[in-house]
Design a protein around this motif. Structure first.
Motif, PDB file in Angstrom:
ATOM      1  N   THR A  80      -6.521   7.679  -4.816  1.00 45.72           N
ATOM      2  CA  THR A  80      -6.297   6.258  -5.074  1.00 45.72           C
ATOM      3  C   THR A  80      -7.454   5.426  -4.547  1.00 45.72           C
ATOM      4  N   GLY A  81      -7.977   5.808  -3.376  1.00 51.97           N
ATOM      5  CA  GLY A  81      -9.057   5.055  -2.751  1.00 51.97           C
ATOM      6  C   GLY A  81     -10.363   5.093  -3.513  1.00 51.97           C
ATOM      7  N   LYS A  82     -10.532   6.067  -4.410  1.00 49.32           N
ATOM      8  CA  LYS A  82     -11.754   6.149  -5.204  1.00 49.32           C
ATOM      9  C   LYS A  82     -11.939   4.918  -6.088  1.00 49.32           C
ATOM     10  N   PRO A  92       0.818  -1.230   0.000  1.00 48.12           N
ATOM     11  CA  PRO A  92       0.000   0.000   0.000  1.00 48.12           C
ATOM     12  C   PRO A  92       0.845   1.271   0.000  1.00 48.12           C
ATOM     13  N   PHE A 109      -4.973   0.042  -3.575  1.00 44.70           N
ATOM     14  CA  PHE A 109      -3.738   0.180  -2.799  1.00 44.70           C
ATOM     15  C   PHE A 109      -2.824  -1.040  -2.956  1.00 44.70           C
ATOM     16  N   TRP A 117      -2.640  13.160   1.744  1.00 45.38           N
ATOM     17  CA  TRP A 117      -4.012  12.690   1.892  1.00 45.38           C
ATOM     18  C   TRP A 117      -4.774  12.766   0.572  1.00 45.38           C
ATOM     19  N   ILE A 161      -3.922   9.682  -1.302  1.00 43.99           N
ATOM     20  CA  ILE A 161      -4.582   8.514  -0.715  1.00 43.99           C
ATOM     21  C   ILE A 161      -6.059   8.479  -1.101  1.00 43.99           C
ATOM     22  N   SER A 162      -6.733   9.630  -0.978  1.00 43.29           N
ATOM     23  CA  SER A 162      -8.161   9.676  -1.304  1.00 43.29           C
ATOM     24  C   SER A 162      -8.404   9.455  -2.786  1.00 43.29           C
ATOM     25  N   GLY A 200     -11.337   1.981  -5.127  1.00 40.57           N
ATOM     26  CA  GLY A 200     -11.605   0.831  -4.269  1.00 40.57           C
ATOM     27  C   GLY A 200     -10.408   0.436  -3.433  1.00 40.57           C
ATOM     28  N   PRO A 201     -10.612  -0.330  -2.348  1.00 42.67           N
ATOM     29  CA  PRO A 201      -9.515  -0.726  -1.456  1.00 42.67           C
ATOM     30  C   PRO A 201      -8.377  -1.462  -2.169  1.00 42.67           C
TER      31      PRO A 201
END
Length: 289
Positions: free
Chosen positions: A244-246, A218, A252, A238, A241-242, A248-249
């Motif tokens: 990339t998180g769009k 990750p 990462f 951040w 991170i946000s 889906g989990p």
């Protein structure tokens, strides 16, 4: 009385450079997979696409930067870990407690990660360059050219963009590789099935590579995005991170299989070369029983 061969401070850097020459194409594929926002290609498809569009040698784009990274990053972390470990060990060659090795590996990794950040950033950029449109490519001639151009065009601070994630990743990587390698190797040598030979080194390094990949993936994805980003693309860590998180989990863990396929052989080759250097050219210490 018995003899023990101790590694010299630069053996880890030499071994890592040798391993990097063999595993660089896998590292390049990992970077390409991590920087695509939509998972449109798998590892094998990406490799075929690169070879067809750019030629076989394109798989070695950024090799000079990869070697620069190993010379700075791996030499630093191995040197600190091995030298301090040897100093803290007693005259009988008794191993350090595992928690002490973990703490030492974490410190060594932090130092290596920070020192190696410029080379790591140039490495990511050179590997990813062939994915960009022709008018957007940076076209660094080699690693030193990349460093000089970043200094001139973007400033010193840009060379250390992503240093926080690179350092954190290096801490986890060094703990996963060095401390767990020593721990697993030490355990195997207490059994009647293993001796201090190639089989033991292979088994220990394979397990350490798997542990290190799982711990760092990750962070590795975030680090790669931060280093490859254009100025102003992301506001802060951040934001990366946000963003990339769009997806889906599992975003990462993009490139996990290529990362393990690359890191596994790289870890194995590094420790096999390291152990051969130690056994054949290391400093002799006489243990007193």
């Amino acid at each position: 009385m018995g003899e023990q061969r101790l590694a010299k401070w630069y053996f880890g850097g030499l071994a890592s450079c040798g391993a990097a020459c063999c595993t660089h194409p896998l590292d390049l594929l990992k970077v390409h997979l991590q920087t695509q926002q939509v998972a449109s290609m798998g590892g094998s498809q990406m490799a075929v696409h690169i070879v067809r569009s750019q030629g076989l040698l394109a798989l070695y784009n950024g090799l000079s930067a990869s070697l620069l990274r190993q010379i700075t990053y791996s030499t630093t972390r191995f040197a600190i870990y091995e030298v301090v470990k040897q100093r803290l060990g007693d005259s009988k060659g008794e191993p350090l407690a595992f928690y002490k090795r973990v703490m030492l590996a974490g410190f060594a990794g932090a130092c290596g990660g920070f020192v190696g950040t410029p080379g790591d950033m140039i490495n990511v950029r050179m590997q990813n360059d062939i994915k960009l449109p022709i008018d957007q490519r940076r076209n660094y001639k080699h690693a030193l050219d990349g460093l000089i151009r970043v200094l001139r065009e973007e400033g010193v601070s840009r060379l250390f963009r992503g240093a926080s994630t690179a350092t954190f990743r290096a801490v986890l990587m060094t703990i996963g590789q060095l401390s767990f390698y020593d721990q697993i190797k030490g355990f195997l040598l207490t059994t009647p099935y293993f001796k201090d030979n190639l089989t033991c080194h292979f088994t220990s390094s394979l397990a350490a590579g798997a542990i290190a990949t799982t711990m760092t993936q990750p962070v590795d994805v975030i680090k790669t995005r931060a280093m490859n980003a254009r100025p102003g693309e992301f506001k802060n860590l951040w934001h990366i991170i946000s963003y990339t998180g769009k997806a889906g989990p599992m975003a990462f863990f993009k490139g996990y299989v290529p990362a393990f396929v690359r890191l596994g052989p790289h870890t194995i080759l590094t420790f096999i070369l390291f152990e051969q250097l130690r056994k054949n050219f290391g400093t002799i210490r006489v243990n007193t029983n």
